[in-house]
Design a protein around this motif. Structure first.
Motif, short mmCIF file in Angstrom:
data_model
loop_
_atom_site.label_atom_id
_atom_site.label_comp_id
_atom_site.label_asym_id
_atom_site.label_seq_id
_atom_site.Cartn_x
_atom_site.Cartn_y
_atom_site.Cartn_z
N GLU A 99 0.85 -1.19 0.00
CA GLU A 99 0.00 0.00 0.00
C GLU A 99 0.89 1.24 0.00
OE1 GLU A 99 -3.85 -0.63 2.47
OE2 GLU A 99 -2.22 -1.58 3.61
N ARG A 102 0.17 4.69 1.58
CA ARG A 102 0.13 4.89 3.03
C ARG A 102 1.52 5.16 3.62
NH1 ARG A 102 -3.29 0.58 6.17
NH2 ARG A 102 -3.26 2.33 7.64
N ARG A 104 4.43 7.06 5.02
CA ARG A 104 4.51 8.38 5.66
C ARG A 104 5.91 8.94 5.43
NH1 ARG A 104 1.39 7.32 11.46
NH2 ARG A 104 -0.50 6.40 10.55
N ARG A 206 1.81 2.09 10.83
CA ARG A 206 0.43 1.98 10.37
C ARG A 206 -0.44 2.01 11.63
NH1 ARG A 206 3.28 2.73 6.64
NH2 ARG A 206 3.33 1.67 4.61
N GLU A 616 -1.27 10.66 10.41
CA GLU A 616 -0.32 11.37 9.57
C GLU A 616 -0.32 12.86 9.85
OE1 GLU A 616 0.18 10.14 5.43
OE2 GLU A 616 -1.42 8.69 5.77
#
Length: 769
Positions: A99, A102, A104, A206, A616
């Motif tokens: 993914e 996602r 960061r 995550r 985030e």
């Protein structure tokens, strides 16, 4: 997958073409380097693994999970390649992610690559004994954090910086990183050393933070995170080839400033000044490093976070950030607190005791089984002299123009490490302080460690009742400490016993309490994962802290022996949950005495704390609150009150690749008087705003406020007090590693009472050669 990467361009296409080869390569047991021939093309450090050398470099991918549960199969694929050039190690690390949206990857300040970001870490131990490792973290955005990791305390210190080059590239299925670590920035013996050891770690934030490591044998029972560093194969005779190689570094700096100082009493004074300074580093061969500094300018070092000090009777230490003092941090002694929350090495040497050096010299030697460092400098003075007691720390202003010297040597005899040190501070006019001592560390197996030191002091410098420095008859003192640390799969403990005589002093160290004998213990029982009240706890612990401090007889200060200064009994808990969240707390069934001969007060408090990476946008929150019946030190009584510390950080992406970082800190403490009104309130706040224009350019604003006010109290004979401080700092900085730093800024400060005001406009340039 291959067609997607080919469609992204030639650079990504080359990365894709190498994937089948990786799949057919026999699995490596250890990371293995590829030696490039002299004159062979070396990779361009751009984060893209498209250089020809990467097609031939061995690939290592035996990663295992360390967090949240150790020794589990890694769910995210990570590969490591290492190249050896004539003057550097070059790491190529590929991080796959199913993914990628996602990931960061915010822009961040140097040394601010934390658990809320996707990053990879490289730990290198060129000595090979797994006692100390140099480390660097590189985020998916190319941000860098580096420093030293010490096994003795199992802690990292991000203050030391290394002259390295890193870059990251985002890919359709993850990211890749290239890291060039110059051999000149590595510290290793001239001969007789063990094989170089490394470990690579990958952080995936995550809902649950995952940390994968390249050392499958590492688990949480180990005494330190670097206990299972693996040999780096493929180096061959590299050490023999480079151990005689000499490296020279020269960093001149120019600072131009205009200052204005004023107060209600002295009027206004304006000055304009240009200062030229320099730092020189010479490594004549692998095991020696010689440093010199001339007229260093430390005035633009990032502001220290404000602290609550209104109800504190002992001096507070602050971390070192100035580069000259950090080269030999691993040889001087531990730089960070241990599990008990104390850093007892500061008693031997505390570099913040050196305020404004005119010049300094240092030599550091690192061998296979021993190491040593020595420094000598002249301090222009103006700092603080500390003279500790059992119930408070007295302070005065240092005489100007002192000479400071310090030396420490350490040898390793199997699992036993022995060290000796000597420290001297000479203020002139017969005012001197000398300290000699020895310390030791013994690894008694995989789960136990013993540590301790004995320091002897001799001083002729004292303070009168008004804090003025004066010469006194020679005073001698000692500080003795022994500690045991244990950690296994079920429980952990940290036990300390120490005695500090009333006249122990070190003007090159940090001594905030003396004339005491103390025993303390902190331990926890691991209870494993479970679900409680709908919260999935990945791990939880039952904790207990015990401590008792008693006085030694001190006729000079009129303190009798065997008085209890503090007695702590604090049963508590800790658990970990989703989003890298930790929650802790304890009940404080404690007792404290504020002054010699005073009553022993029973304090009853409840403490709750939380640390988390919520998301985030709001990527970090840290808060701790203690409430209950607390000791008012100045009034010598107990009242209902609280103390709280809160820190929150946000990062916001802006158009054109800009990032905005906002960090807010708050501190609050108060205690009520017997009549129910507020006896005192202590407040601090810091707002930090950073606009990241690029990985190299940033605009930073810091605003700090502190206030301590106490109302008039006839019952305790305390007069009303209202102290306020405010600091504003604005700075633009262009930074390329350590070699080029250009800063422009404005600082303003105001202090009440007295209406003391100061302002400064500055420009500073540092260039490395």
């Amino acid at each position: 997958m291959i067609f997607r990467l080919l469609g992204s361009g030639m650079a990504l296409g080359l990365c894709a073409l190498v994937l089948p080869a990786w799949g057919n390569t026999p699995e490596l047991q250890h990371p293995t380097a590829l030696r490039l021939a002299a004159g062979e093309a070396t990779p361009v450090i751009d984060g893209q693994l498209d250089d020809a050398a990467w097609l031939r470099a061995p690939v290592y991918e035996r990663f295992a999970q360390f967090l949240p549960a150790d020794k589990q199969a890694a769910r995210w694929r990570t590969t490591v390649q290492v190249l050896v050039t004539e003057d550097a190690l070059v790491f190529g690390i590929r991080a796959w992610d199913p993914e990628p949206g996602r990931i960061r990857a915010p822009l961040a300040r140097r040394d601010q690559v934390k658990a809320d970001q996707d990053f990879v870490s490289v730990f290198i131990d060129p000595v090979g004994h797994r006692r100390t490792a140099q480390y660097v973290r590189v985020s998916a955005a190319g941000g860098v954090e580096d420093g030293l990791f010490a096994a003795e305390e199992d802690t990292e210190d991000s203050a030391p910086d290394f002259d390295l080059h890193a870059a990251a590239t985002r890919l359709p299925d993850g990211y890749s990183i290239e890291l060039r670590w110059p051999i000149a920035a590595l510290r290793f013996p001239h001969d007789g050393g063990a094989p170089w050891r490394i470990m690579v770690a990958r952080n995936i934030p995550r809902e649950d933070r995952t940390l994968n490591v390249s050392s499958p044998a590492l688990n949480k029972d180990a005494l330190s995170f670097i206990a299972e560093l693996q040999p780096l194969d493929g180096l061959g005779d590299l050490v023999e080839q480079v151990r005689e190689r000499s490296f020279i570094g020269f960093r001149p700096e120019l600072t131009v400033r205009s200052t204005s100082d004023s107060s209600d009493e002295s009027g206004t004074r304006r000055t304009r000044k240009a200062s030229l300074g320099a730092e020189f580093k010479w490594r004549p061969r692998a095991d020696w490093v010689l440093d010199a500094t001339l007229n260093p300018d430390f005035s633009q070092v990032e502001l220290d976070a404000p602290q609550l000090a209104g109800n504190t009777r002992f001096a507070l230490s602050v971390p070192e950030k100035r580069p000259f003092f950090l080269e030999s941090a691993d040889v001087v002694g531990p730089t960070q607190p241990d599990e008990s929350g104390e850093n007892r090495s500061l008693a031997a040497f505390y570099t913040r005791a050196i305020t404004d050096p005119d010049w300094g010299l240092r030599a550091t030697w690192r061998g296979a089984g021993a190491e040593a460092t020595a420094l000598h400098l002249r301090d222009a003075g103006g700092g603080t002299v500390l003279r500790a007691g059992a119930f408070a720390t007295r302070s005065g202003v240092q005489p100007r123009g002192s000479q400071a010297s310090f030396a420490r040597g350490r040898t390793q005899l199997g699992d036993l490490g022995l060290a000796g040190l000597v420290s001297l501070r000479d203020f002139g006019k017969g005012l001197t302080t000398q300290v000699i001592g020895s310390d030791a560390v013994w690894r008694a197996g995989d789960n136990d460690q013993w540590r301790g030191h004995l320091l002897l002091s001799d001083t002729t410098l004292g303070l009168d009742a008004d804090g003025q420095v004066l010469r006194v008859s020679r005073e001698r003192g000692h500080r003795a400490w022994a500690a045991w640390r244990h950690r296994d799969a079920d429980w952990a403990a940290n036990v300390n016993i120490e005695e500090i005589s009333p006249r122990f002093a070190n003007d090159n160290g940090f001594v905030n309490q003396s004339g005491i004998r103390r025993a303390s213990a902190f331990g926890y029982l691991r209870l494993g994962p479970r679900e409680f009240a709908g919260i999935d706890m990945h791990d939880h612990e039952a904790q207990l802290k015990l401590q008792e401090t008693r006085t030694l007889a001190d006729p000079v200060l009129g303190v009798t022996a065997a008085q209890v200064v503090d007695r702590l009994f604090q049963p508590g808990f800790w658990f970990a949950a989703a989003r890298n969240t930790g929650v802790w707390g304890h009940v404080g069934l404690d007792s404290h005495r504020a002054r010699s001969g005073g009553p022993l007060h029973a304090t009853r408090t409840l403490l709750i704390g939380i640390e988390s990476n919520p998301g985030e946008l709001l990527n970090y929150v840290d808060a701790e609150v203690e409430w209950g019946r607390r000791l008012d030190v100045d009034a010598d009584r107990v009242g209902l009150g609280a103390q709280a510390q809160v820190q929150a950080r946000m990062r916001l992406p802006l158009p054109a690749g800009l990032w905005l970082e906002f960090e807010q800190r708050f501190g609050l403490a108060w205690i009520d008087a017997p009549d129910g009104h507020r006896a005192f309130a202590d407040r601090s706040a810091q707002s930090l705003v950073v606009l990241h224009l690029s990985p190299r350019d940033s605009l930073r604003l810091i605003h700090q406020q502190t206030r301590f006010n106490r109302r008039d109290d006839a019952g305790s004979n305390l007069a009303a007090q209202d102290d306020r401080g405010r600091v504003l700092s604005v700075m633009f900085q262009h930074r390329i590693g350590l070699s080029r730093i250009i800063s422009l800024g404005l600082n303003r400060a105001r202090q009440q009472p007295g209406a003391v005001r100061a302002s400064e406009v500055f420009a500073k340039a540092t260039l490395g050669f």
